[in-house]
Every structure is written in C-alpha cells, then in structure tokens.
Design a protein around this motif. Sequence first.
Motif, mmCIF file in Angstrom:
data_model
loop_
_atom_site.group_PDB
_atom_site.id
_atom_site.type_symbol
_atom_site.label_atom_id
_atom_site.label_comp_id
_atom_site.label_asym_id
_atom_site.label_seq_id
_atom_site.Cartn_x
_atom_site.Cartn_y
_atom_site.Cartn_z
ATOM 1 N N MET A 1 30.049 -2.974 -7.170
ATOM 2 C CA MET A 1 29.427 -2.045 -6.240
ATOM 3 C C MET A 1 28.244 -2.737 -5.565
ATOM 4 O O MET A 1 27.522 -3.491 -6.196
ATOM 5 C CB MET A 1 28.957 -0.792 -6.985
ATOM 6 N N ALA A 2 28.062 -2.458 -4.304
ATOM 7 C CA ALA A 2 26.917 -2.989 -3.559
ATOM 8 C C ALA A 2 25.635 -2.376 -4.113
ATOM 9 O O ALA A 2 25.656 -1.352 -4.797
ATOM 10 C CB ALA A 2 27.063 -2.651 -2.080
ATOM 11 N N ALA A 3 24.518 -2.994 -3.812
ATOM 12 C CA ALA A 3 23.237 -2.439 -4.226
ATOM 13 C C ALA A 3 23.095 -1.037 -3.652
ATOM 14 O O ALA A 3 23.465 -0.787 -2.494
ATOM 15 C CB ALA A 3 22.110 -3.338 -3.749
ATOM 16 N N LEU A 4 22.583 -0.133 -4.447
ATOM 17 C CA LEU A 4 22.458 1.262 -4.008
ATOM 18 C C LEU A 4 21.713 1.388 -2.689
ATOM 19 O O LEU A 4 22.070 2.201 -1.845
ATOM 20 C CB LEU A 4 21.749 2.095 -5.084
ATOM 21 N N ASP A 6 21.776 -0.440 -0.230
ATOM 22 C CA ASP A 6 22.585 -0.878 0.903
ATOM 23 C C ASP A 6 23.710 0.091 1.251
ATOM 24 O O ASP A 6 24.413 -0.111 2.243
ATOM 25 C CB ASP A 6 23.190 -2.255 0.622
ATOM 26 N N LEU A 7 23.874 1.144 0.450
ATOM 27 C CA LEU A 7 24.937 2.115 0.684
ATOM 28 C C LEU A 7 24.510 3.187 1.675
ATOM 29 O O LEU A 7 23.319 3.461 1.825
ATOM 30 C CB LEU A 7 25.339 2.794 -0.639
ATOM 31 N N THR A 8 25.489 3.799 2.331
ATOM 32 C CA THR A 8 25.196 4.968 3.156
ATOM 33 C C THR A 8 24.955 6.155 2.234
ATOM 34 O O THR A 8 25.291 6.121 1.038
ATOM 35 C CB THR A 8 26.367 5.302 4.095
ATOM 36 N N LEU A 9 24.390 7.223 2.758
ATOM 37 C CA LEU A 9 24.178 8.422 1.937
ATOM 38 C C LEU A 9 25.493 8.987 1.430
ATOM 39 O O LEU A 9 25.575 9.464 0.290
ATOM 40 C CB LEU A 9 23.407 9.476 2.727
ATOM 41 N N THR A 10 26.531 8.922 2.237
ATOM 42 C CA THR A 10 27.839 9.396 1.805
ATOM 43 C C THR A 10 28.342 8.561 0.633
ATOM 44 O O THR A 10 28.885 9.102 -0.341
ATOM 45 C CB THR A 10 28.839 9.348 2.973
ATOM 46 N N GLN A 28 15.319 5.392 -8.227
ATOM 47 C CA GLN A 28 14.610 4.159 -8.576
ATOM 48 C C GLN A 28 14.887 3.063 -7.556
ATOM 49 O O GLN A 28 13.987 2.297 -7.203
ATOM 50 C CB GLN A 28 14.985 3.684 -9.982
ATOM 51 N N ALA A 29 16.109 2.979 -7.055
ATOM 52 C CA ALA A 29 16.437 1.989 -6.031
ATOM 53 C C ALA A 29 15.596 2.217 -4.776
ATOM 54 O O ALA A 29 15.098 1.255 -4.172
ATOM 55 C CB ALA A 29 17.924 2.040 -5.694
ATOM 56 N N CYS A 30 15.439 3.473 -4.397
ATOM 57 C CA CYS A 30 14.602 3.786 -3.223
ATOM 58 C C CYS A 30 13.142 3.451 -3.484
ATOM 59 O O CYS A 30 12.466 2.878 -2.618
ATOM 60 C CB CYS A 30 14.748 5.262 -2.854
ATOM 61 N N LEU A 31 12.650 3.794 -4.670
ATOM 62 C CA LEU A 31 11.257 3.496 -5.003
ATOM 63 C C LEU A 31 11.010 1.988 -5.050
ATOM 64 O O LEU A 31 9.953 1.523 -4.604
ATOM 65 C CB LEU A 31 10.889 4.136 -6.343
ATOM 66 N N ASP A 32 11.979 1.239 -5.559
ATOM 67 C CA ASP A 32 11.843 -0.218 -5.579
ATOM 68 C C ASP A 32 11.772 -0.785 -4.163
ATOM 69 O O ASP A 32 10.975 -1.688 -3.882
ATOM 70 C CB ASP A 32 13.011 -0.861 -6.329
ATOM 71 N N ARG A 33 12.588 -0.234 -3.277
ATOM 72 C CA ARG A 33 12.575 -0.686 -1.878
ATOM 73 C C ARG A 33 11.237 -0.345 -1.218
ATOM 74 O O ARG A 33 10.674 -1.156 -0.475
ATOM 75 C CB ARG A 33 13.737 -0.034 -1.120
ATOM 76 N N ILE A 34 10.742 0.838 -1.493
ATOM 77 C CA ILE A 34 9.433 1.231 -0.959
ATOM 78 C C ILE A 34 8.363 0.265 -1.460
ATOM 79 O O ILE A 34 7.533 -0.212 -0.681
ATOM 80 C CB ILE A 34 9.084 2.685 -1.348
ATOM 81 N N GLN A 35 8.391 -0.035 -2.751
ATOM 82 C CA GLN A 35 7.410 -0.951 -3.345
ATOM 83 C C GLN A 35 7.465 -2.319 -2.673
ATOM 84 O O GLN A 35 6.435 -2.925 -2.396
ATOM 85 C CB GLN A 35 7.659 -1.090 -4.854
ATOM 86 N N ALA A 36 8.668 -2.769 -2.376
ATOM 87 C CA ALA A 36 8.835 -4.095 -1.776
ATOM 88 C C ALA A 36 8.396 -4.151 -0.316
ATOM 89 O O ALA A 36 7.913 -5.182 0.153
ATOM 90 C CB ALA A 36 10.294 -4.535 -1.889
ATOM 91 N N THR A 37 8.572 -3.058 0.405
ATOM 92 C CA THR A 37 8.298 -3.081 1.848
ATOM 93 C C THR A 37 6.995 -2.401 2.255
ATOM 94 O O THR A 37 6.508 -2.633 3.364
ATOM 95 C CB THR A 37 9.450 -2.411 2.619
ATOM 96 N N GLU A 38 6.429 -1.602 1.393
ATOM 97 C CA GLU A 38 5.242 -0.821 1.759
ATOM 98 C C GLU A 38 4.052 -1.674 2.195
ATOM 99 O O GLU A 38 3.369 -1.296 3.160
ATOM 100 C CB GLU A 38 4.851 0.127 0.616
#
Length: 68
Positions: A1-4, A6-10, A28-38
């Motif tokens: 499976m691709a990284a969460l 990188d997936l569409t909401l569907t 957690q995947a979203c929070l990690d992305r926020i942490q990385a880009t914020e």
Amino acid sequence: MAALIDLTLTQVRDSLRSKECTVTQAVQACLDRIQATEPALNAFMTRCDEQALAQAAEMDKEGPEQAK
C-alpha cells in the motif's frame, strides 16, 4: 500500500473499511506530514494533536462501519 498521506480521501476511506489501516494511523500520518511541513508553511495557529488522536482511537473502537 502507498503511504497514507499519498492516498486520495476515497482510498483512505476504502483502506479504513477494509481494515488495511486504522483511523489512528490515518490521523497520525496527517500529523506527521503537518510536523514535517509546518516550519516552512506556518499554516496553523493551533494544533490539537492529542485530541485528534484520542478521537481517532475512539473511532477505531467503534469500528469501520461507523465511517460512512
């Protein structure tokens, strides 16, 4: 499976329903992305990471049939 992240909401919804991932993992995947880009984006005034993870854990307990 691709990284969460990188997936569409569907695709995330389908992964939740098929139990390939949990709500907690998706959040957690979203929070990690926020942490990385914020630092570069400076897009958030307030973050409620602990509350988001607590709500995700509750949703995981309820089961994927609740994520409609």
